[in-house]
Scaffold this motif. Structure first.
Motif, PDB file in Angstrom:
ATOM      1  N   LEU A   1       0.828  -1.201   0.000  1.00 31.36           N
ATOM      2  CA  LEU A   1       0.000   0.000   0.000  1.00 31.36           C
ATOM      3  C   LEU A   1       0.868   1.259   0.000  1.00 31.36           C
ATOM      4  N   ALA A   2       1.925   1.256   0.788  1.00 33.93           N
ATOM      5  CA  ALA A   2       2.820   2.419   0.821  1.00 33.93           C
ATOM      6  C   ALA A   2       3.411   2.675  -0.560  1.00 33.93           C
ATOM      7  N   ALA A   3       3.787   1.606  -1.249  1.00 30.58           N
ATOM      8  CA  ALA A   3       4.370   1.760  -2.587  1.00 30.58           C
ATOM      9  C   ALA A   3       3.341   2.308  -3.578  1.00 30.58           C
ATOM     10  N   LYS A   4       2.100   1.853  -3.472  1.00 30.17           N
ATOM     11  CA  LYS A   4       1.066   2.330  -4.401  1.00 30.17           C
ATOM     12  C   LYS A   4       0.726   3.796  -4.144  1.00 30.17           C
ATOM     13  N   PHE A   5       0.667   4.195  -2.889  1.00 31.34           N
ATOM     14  CA  PHE A   5       0.402   5.603  -2.614  1.00 31.34           C
ATOM     15  C   PHE A   5       1.580   6.480  -3.022  1.00 31.34           C
ATOM     16  N   ALA A   6       2.796   5.942  -2.937  1.00 35.81           N
ATOM     17  CA  ALA A   6       3.963   6.691  -3.428  1.00 35.81           C
ATOM     18  C   ALA A   6       3.878   6.890  -4.941  1.00 35.81           C
ATOM     19  N   THR A   7       3.374   5.890  -5.643  1.00 35.64           N
ATOM     20  CA  THR A   7       3.152   6.022  -7.083  1.00 35.64           C
ATOM     21  C   THR A   7       2.129   7.119  -7.367  1.00 35.64           C
ATOM     22  N   LEU A   8       1.062   7.154  -6.584  1.00 34.09           N
ATOM     23  CA  LEU A   8       0.044   8.191  -6.744  1.00 34.09           C
ATOM     24  C   LEU A   8       0.617   9.580  -6.494  1.00 34.09           C
ATOM     25  N   GLU A   9       1.510   9.690  -5.530  1.00 30.72           N
ATOM     26  CA  GLU A   9       2.108  10.980  -5.205  1.00 30.72           C
ATOM     27  C   GLU A   9       2.722  11.638  -6.434  1.00 30.72           C
ATOM     28  N   GLN A  10       3.303  10.820  -7.297  1.00 31.91           N
ATOM     29  CA  GLN A  10       3.962  11.343  -8.490  1.00 31.91           C
ATOM     30  C   GLN A  10       2.962  11.768  -9.566  1.00 31.91           C
ATOM     31  N   GLU A  11       1.748  11.266  -9.484  1.00 32.16           N
ATOM     32  CA  GLU A  11       0.747  11.537 -10.511  1.00 32.16           C
ATOM     33  C   GLU A  11      -0.137  12.727 -10.163  1.00 32.16           C
TER      34      GLU A  11
ATOM     35  N   PHE B   1       1.588   6.769   4.806  1.00 31.34           N
ATOM     36  CA  PHE B   1       1.484   8.057   4.116  1.00 31.34           C
ATOM     37  C   PHE B   1       2.639   9.002   4.439  1.00 31.34           C
ATOM     38  N   ASP B   2       3.676   8.487   5.075  1.00 27.80           N
ATOM     39  CA  ASP B   2       4.818   9.337   5.412  1.00 27.80           C
ATOM     40  C   ASP B   2       5.495   9.848   4.140  1.00 27.80           C
ATOM     41  N   GLY B   3       5.837  11.131   4.130  1.00 23.23           N
ATOM     42  CA  GLY B   3       6.561  11.704   3.000  1.00 23.23           C
ATOM     43  C   GLY B   3       5.746  11.855   1.737  1.00 23.23           C
ATOM     44  N   LEU B   4       4.431  11.899   1.876  1.00 22.24           N
ATOM     45  CA  LEU B   4       3.546  12.015   0.708  1.00 22.24           C
ATOM     46  C   LEU B   4       2.643  13.245   0.880  1.00 22.24           C
ATOM     47  N   PRO B   5       3.176  14.449   0.740  1.00 20.93           N
ATOM     48  CA  PRO B   5       2.377  15.648   1.025  1.00 20.93           C
ATOM     49  C   PRO B   5       1.163  15.811   0.114  1.00 20.93           C
ATOM     50  N   ARG B   6       1.305  15.464  -1.157  1.00 21.12           N
ATOM     51  CA  ARG B   6       0.164  15.630  -2.067  1.00 21.12           C
ATOM     52  C   ARG B   6      -0.944  14.625  -1.754  1.00 21.12           C
ATOM     53  N   VAL B   7      -0.570  13.392  -1.487  1.00 24.32           N
ATOM     54  CA  VAL B   7      -1.577  12.394  -1.115  1.00 24.32           C
ATOM     55  C   VAL B   7      -2.277  12.816   0.165  1.00 24.32           C
ATOM     56  N   ASN B   8      -1.534  13.290   1.141  1.00 19.08           N
ATOM     57  CA  ASN B   8      -2.143  13.703   2.405  1.00 19.08           C
ATOM     58  C   ASN B   8      -3.061  14.901   2.234  1.00 19.08           C
TER      59      ASN B   8
END
Length: 231
Positions: free
Chosen positions: A132-142, A180-187
């Motif tokens: 899940l962390a990896a998938k949300f990190a992918t979303l962060e870039q999009e 969700f650590d380090g994912l400002p846009r997702v948060n």
């Protein structure tokens, strides 16, 4: 099932029902909810649900039985094509296709979440946490600039991910997963979706209590992971 308005056959916790509810609300469509006990599905529901699942959308037909739509993606696309509210898909075909791809990505996240919240196995739980962390990190870039997936306009992708993030509103009161650590846009996206009226109204006020009952019923490792002596 007959009514003068659209009826959404629902379950209190189902994220796919929430998708349909959000889109109905965003489109300004009046509808009624009819909740189903999926552990004891009534005969009338089984007669009209080809897969025995929610959501179903019953659409009144003059002088005939209601037309029944099943599968949340089908329901949402029908509403987008037939209702006059603000468009939830981009006008550009390529961008629209990309959005549909991210909607499927959201469904894959829900599949991971099912294991994450129901497994009794610590190793499987931790593996899903990393997935899940990896998938949300992918979303962060999009993600575009806030507040929503594509910027200022609420889209079908937002309707897909709002129920995903709702789970974590409870989970993160139990323990800090770090997902969700380090994912400002997702948060920022999570926070914007959490207060959107259509998202708030997609569940009943007792949703957190119902979700806790569900976790206890499954003896979920997530609860053991979140246990602290002061609880």
């Amino acid at each position: 099932m007959q009514s003068e308005t659209l009826t959404l056959a629902s379950h209190y916790l189902c994220p796919y029902v929430q998708r349909a509810s959000i889109v109905l609300s965003e489109k300004g469509v009046a509808f009624e909810r009819r909740y189903i006990d999926l552990a004891a599905k009534p005969d009338w529901f089984l007669r009209i649900s080809p897969l025995g699942k929610v959501p179903l959308l019953a659409i009144p037909q003059a002088g005939r039985d209601d037309a029944i739509l099943f599968e949340s993606a089908v329901i949402c696309e029908y509403l987008e094509e037939t209702q006059a509210g603000a468009p939830l898909h981009p006008a550009d075909p390529l961008t629209r296709a990309r959005h549909r791809g991210w909607m499927e990505f959201g469904s894959s996240v829900l599949a991971d979440l099912w294991v994450y919240e129901t497994t009794k196995d610590a190793e499987q739980f931790e593996a899903k946490c990393r997935t899940l962390a990896a998938k949300f990190a992918t979303l962060e870039q999009e993600l575009a600039e806030r507040p929503y997936f594509a910027g200022q306009h609420f889209s079908m992708v937002d309707a897909v991910f709002a129920p995903v993030f709702r789970y974590f509103e409870l989970f993160e009161t139990l323990f800090e997963s770090g997902i969700f650590d380090g994912l400002p846009r997702v948060n920022a996206w999570r926070k914007a979706l959490a207060v959107r009226p259509s998202v708030v109204d997609a569940v009943t006020e007792d949703y957190p209590e119902r979700l806790m009952v569900f976790l206890r019923r499954h003896d979920a490792y997530l609860l053991a992971r979140g246990w602290r002596p002061d609880r």
